[in-house]
Design a protein around this motif. Structure first.
Motif, PDB file in Angstrom:
ATOM      1  N   ARG A  18      12.888  13.152 -19.885  1.00 20.84           N
ATOM      2  CA  ARG A  18      12.446  11.773 -20.059  1.00 20.84           C
ATOM      3  C   ARG A  18      12.320  11.097 -18.697  1.00 20.84           C
ATOM      4  N   SER A  19      11.236  10.364 -18.534  1.00 20.65           N
ATOM      5  CA  SER A  19      11.012   9.658 -17.273  1.00 20.65           C
ATOM      6  C   SER A  19      11.836   8.380 -17.250  1.00 20.65           C
ATOM      7  N   SER A  20      12.494   8.137 -16.126  1.00 20.04           N
ATOM      8  CA  SER A  20      13.287   6.923 -15.964  1.00 20.04           C
ATOM      9  C   SER A  20      13.312   6.565 -14.487  1.00 20.04           C
ATOM     10  N   LEU A  21      13.606   5.317 -14.215  1.00 19.43           N
ATOM     11  CA  LEU A  21      13.658   4.863 -12.833  1.00 19.43           C
ATOM     12  C   LEU A  21      14.773   5.540 -12.043  1.00 19.43           C
ATOM     13  N   ARG A  22      15.803   6.015 -12.740  1.00 18.86           N
ATOM     14  CA  ARG A  22      16.903   6.685 -12.045  1.00 18.86           C
ATOM     15  C   ARG A  22      16.466   8.020 -11.441  1.00 18.86           C
ATOM     16  N   SER A  23      15.367   8.580 -11.957  1.00 19.09           N
ATOM     17  CA  SER A  23      14.861   9.847 -11.426  1.00 19.09           C
ATOM     18  C   SER A  23      13.804   9.655 -10.349  1.00 19.09           C
ATOM     19  N   ALA A  24      13.465   8.402 -10.053  1.00 21.01           N
ATOM     20  CA  ALA A  24      12.368   8.136  -9.123  1.00 21.01           C
ATOM     21  C   ALA A  24      12.661   8.706  -7.739  1.00 21.01           C
ATOM     22  N   TRP A  25      13.908   8.613  -7.298  1.00 18.65           N
ATOM     23  CA  TRP A  25      14.212   9.108  -5.954  1.00 18.65           C
ATOM     24  C   TRP A  25      14.063  10.622  -5.882  1.00 18.65           C
ATOM     25  N   ARG A  26      14.341  11.318  -6.989  1.00 20.09           N
ATOM     26  CA  ARG A  26      14.155  12.761  -7.009  1.00 20.09           C
ATOM     27  C   ARG A  26      12.678  13.110  -6.900  1.00 20.09           C
ATOM     28  N   TRP A  27      11.830  12.405  -7.644  1.00 17.78           N
ATOM     29  CA  TRP A  27      10.392  12.651  -7.586  1.00 17.78           C
ATOM     30  C   TRP A  27       9.865  12.428  -6.172  1.00 17.78           C
ATOM     31  N   LEU A  28      10.308  11.327  -5.580  1.00 17.23           N
ATOM     32  CA  LEU A  28       9.837  10.995  -4.236  1.00 17.23           C
ATOM     33  C   LEU A  28      10.324  12.016  -3.208  1.00 17.23           C
ATOM     34  N   ALA A  29      11.559  12.443  -3.332  1.00 16.21           N
ATOM     35  CA  ALA A  29      12.108  13.415  -2.383  1.00 16.21           C
ATOM     36  C   ALA A  29      11.344  14.731  -2.439  1.00 16.21           C
ATOM     37  N   VAL A  30      10.942  15.162  -3.622  1.00  8.58           N
ATOM     38  CA  VAL A  30      10.206  16.415  -3.767  1.00  8.58           C
ATOM     39  C   VAL A  30       8.833  16.307  -3.128  1.00  8.58           C
ATOM     40  N   VAL A  31       8.117  15.220  -3.389  1.00 10.96           N
ATOM     41  CA  VAL A  31       6.770  15.069  -2.832  1.00 10.96           C
ATOM     42  C   VAL A  31       6.822  14.986  -1.310  1.00 10.96           C
ATOM     43  N   VAL A  32       7.767  14.239  -0.785  1.00 12.50           N
ATOM     44  CA  VAL A  32       7.902  14.125   0.669  1.00 12.50           C
ATOM     45  C   VAL A  32       8.256  15.482   1.277  1.00 12.50           C
ATOM     46  N   SER A  33       9.077  16.262   0.572  1.00  7.97           N
ATOM     47  CA  SER A  33       9.443  17.591   1.077  1.00  7.97           C
ATOM     48  C   SER A  33       8.224  18.495   1.175  1.00  7.97           C
ATOM     49  N   GLY A  40       0.813  -1.213   0.000  1.00 10.39           N
ATOM     50  CA  GLY A  40       0.000   0.000   0.000  1.00 10.39           C
ATOM     51  C   GLY A  40       0.844   1.259   0.000  1.00 10.39           C
ATOM     52  N   ALA A  41       1.928   1.247   0.778  1.00 12.87           N
ATOM     53  CA  ALA A  41       2.807   2.416   0.818  1.00 12.87           C
ATOM     54  C   ALA A  41       3.470   2.649  -0.531  1.00 12.87           C
ATOM     55  N   VAL A  42       3.880   1.572  -1.186  1.00 11.56           N
ATOM     56  CA  VAL A  42       4.509   1.708  -2.508  1.00 11.56           C
ATOM     57  C   VAL A  42       3.525   2.300  -3.507  1.00 11.56           C
ATOM     58  N   VAL A  43       2.281   1.853  -3.460  1.00 13.20           N
ATOM     59  CA  VAL A  43       1.267   2.379  -4.385  1.00 13.20           C
ATOM     60  C   VAL A  43       1.031   3.865  -4.136  1.00 13.20           C
ATOM     61  N   VAL A  44       0.903   4.255  -2.856  1.00 15.13           N
ATOM     62  CA  VAL A  44       0.669   5.659  -2.527  1.00 15.13           C
ATOM     63  C   VAL A  44       1.844   6.524  -2.964  1.00 15.13           C
ATOM     64  N   LEU A  45       3.066   6.088  -2.654  1.00 16.75           N
ATOM     65  CA  LEU A  45       4.246   6.890  -2.984  1.00 16.75           C
ATOM     66  C   LEU A  45       4.472   6.961  -4.492  1.00 16.75           C
ATOM     67  N   THR A  46       4.201   5.862  -5.188  1.00 16.14           N
ATOM     68  CA  THR A  46       4.381   5.854  -6.638  1.00 16.14           C
ATOM     69  C   THR A  46       3.397   6.789  -7.321  1.00 16.14           C
ATOM     70  N   SER A  47       2.151   6.743  -6.921  1.00 16.85           N
ATOM     71  CA  SER A  47       1.150   7.625  -7.522  1.00 16.85           C
ATOM     72  C   SER A  47       1.409   9.082  -7.176  1.00 16.85           C
ATOM     73  N   ALA A  48       2.002   9.330  -5.997  1.00 13.60           N
ATOM     74  CA  ALA A  48       2.271  10.703  -5.578  1.00 13.60           C
ATOM     75  C   ALA A  48       3.349  11.360  -6.416  1.00 13.60           C
ATOM     76  N   THR A  49       4.210  10.572  -7.060  1.00 15.52           N
ATOM     77  CA  THR A  49       5.282  11.165  -7.860  1.00 15.52           C
ATOM     78  C   THR A  49       4.758  11.839  -9.124  1.00 15.52           C
ATOM     79  N   SER A  50       3.472  11.701  -9.425  1.00 17.61           N
ATOM     80  CA  SER A  50       2.913  12.402 -10.586  1.00 17.61           C
ATOM     81  C   SER A  50       3.049  13.909 -10.422  1.00 17.61           C
ATOM     82  N   LEU A  51       3.002  14.402  -9.188  1.00 17.52           N
ATOM     83  CA  LEU A  51       3.210  15.821  -8.928  1.00 17.52           C
ATOM     84  C   LEU A  51       4.613  16.245  -9.346  1.00 17.52           C
ATOM     85  N   SER A  52       5.607  15.456  -8.995  1.00 19.88           N
ATOM     86  CA  SER A  52       6.983  15.793  -9.356  1.00 19.88           C
ATOM     87  C   SER A  52       7.176  15.792 -10.864  1.00 19.88           C
ATOM     88  N   ARG A  53       6.567  14.846 -11.548  1.00 24.78           N
ATOM     89  CA  ARG A  53       6.709  14.806 -13.002  1.00 24.78           C
ATOM     90  C   ARG A  53       6.055  16.019 -13.654  1.00 24.78           C
TER      91      ARG A  53
END
Length: 260
Positions: free
Chosen positions: A102-117, A73-86
């Protein structure tokens, strides 16, 4: 004005506002279910949730547990939340006239860090501002805390999302403009938002609260994009102000103005 038209500021503001609503609030609820020190009251106060709708948040937290917000559940919530970062990445790239990212898995941590911030800033800034009011004069220190947090956030977010393609010194004008705008938006929202939420909750229930939050988030998203546009124009200015911001010598040729 030309840059605002080019990036379609009104349409992008609505898109980003909707992404804020569907990304930041679920993360706040997720944090509340994980951290025993974060209760529903603190979250409700951070987002100025009216009394009529706090029961919905209480029920969400009471029914949330390992089955609801487990690992999957946490993975689903965090993954969907990265749409804001994109969405923000595309907007900042358009403002600074960079190639479409371009979207790539290498940028996933950046997307997540922004949303959490963004999510943490809602709770932490309100808590620090509340403590700052104890220092005289309270209103001044409260605004200083808000200004500093807005400035830091709008330096950190585009720099991280654009992978450092735009240097911090060139992002500084946009961050200053945004923090200055929020000096007016924060008191206005503090006066208008609670009453608007209460009225919407009385008339339309939770759906009215959602639409009121979207209206408020639209204003915030518009301020973010407007500040980014104004900051980019200032940083790219061919005059001495722009050259000083870019770190160029005063005698530098204006031919490099278009460089990011």
């Amino acid at each position: 004005m030309a840059s605002c038209v080019q990036i379609e500021i009104f349409d992008r503001s609505m898109t980003i506002a909707a992404q804020f609503f569907t990304s930041v609030f679920p993360i706040l609820i997720l944090f509340a279910t994980w951290a025993s020190s974060v209760d529903s009251t603190r979250i409700a106060e951070a987002v100025r949730l009216p009394e009529e709708s706090r029961s919905v948040l209480d029920q969400a937290l009471q029914t949330s547990g390992g089955a609801t917000f487990g690992v999957v559940g946490a993975v689903v919530v965090l993954t969907s939340a990265t749409s804001l970062s994109r969405a923000l990445t595309r907007a900042f790239a358009a403002v600074w006239k960079l190639p479409r990212p371009r979207s790539s898995l290498r940028s996933a941590w950046r997307w997540l860090a922004v949303v959490v911030s963004f999510a943490l800033s809602l709770v932490l800034v309100r808590a620090v501002s509340g403590s700052a009011t104890a220092l005289p004069p309270g209103n001044v220190w409260q605004r200083v805390v808000g200004f500093a947090s807005d400035l830091t956030l709008m330096l950190y977010v585009p720099w991280l999302l654009l992978t450092g393609a735009v240097r911090i010194r060139r992002l500084m004008p946009a961050a200053l403009v945004f923090a200055t705008l929020m000096l007016a938006v924060r008191p206005a929202s503090a006066a208008w938002l609670p009453r608007a939420l209460e009225g919407s909750a009385d008339r339309y229930g939770s759906i009215g609260v959602a639409f009121t939050y979207l209206a408020w988030l639209y204003v915030v998203a518009f301020c973010i994009l407007l500040a980014a546009v104004v900051g980019q124009v200032i940083a790219a200015d061919p005059g001495w102000v722009g050259r000083r911001i870019r770190g160029e010598s005063v005698a530098a040729s204006p031919a490099a103005v278009g460089d990011v």
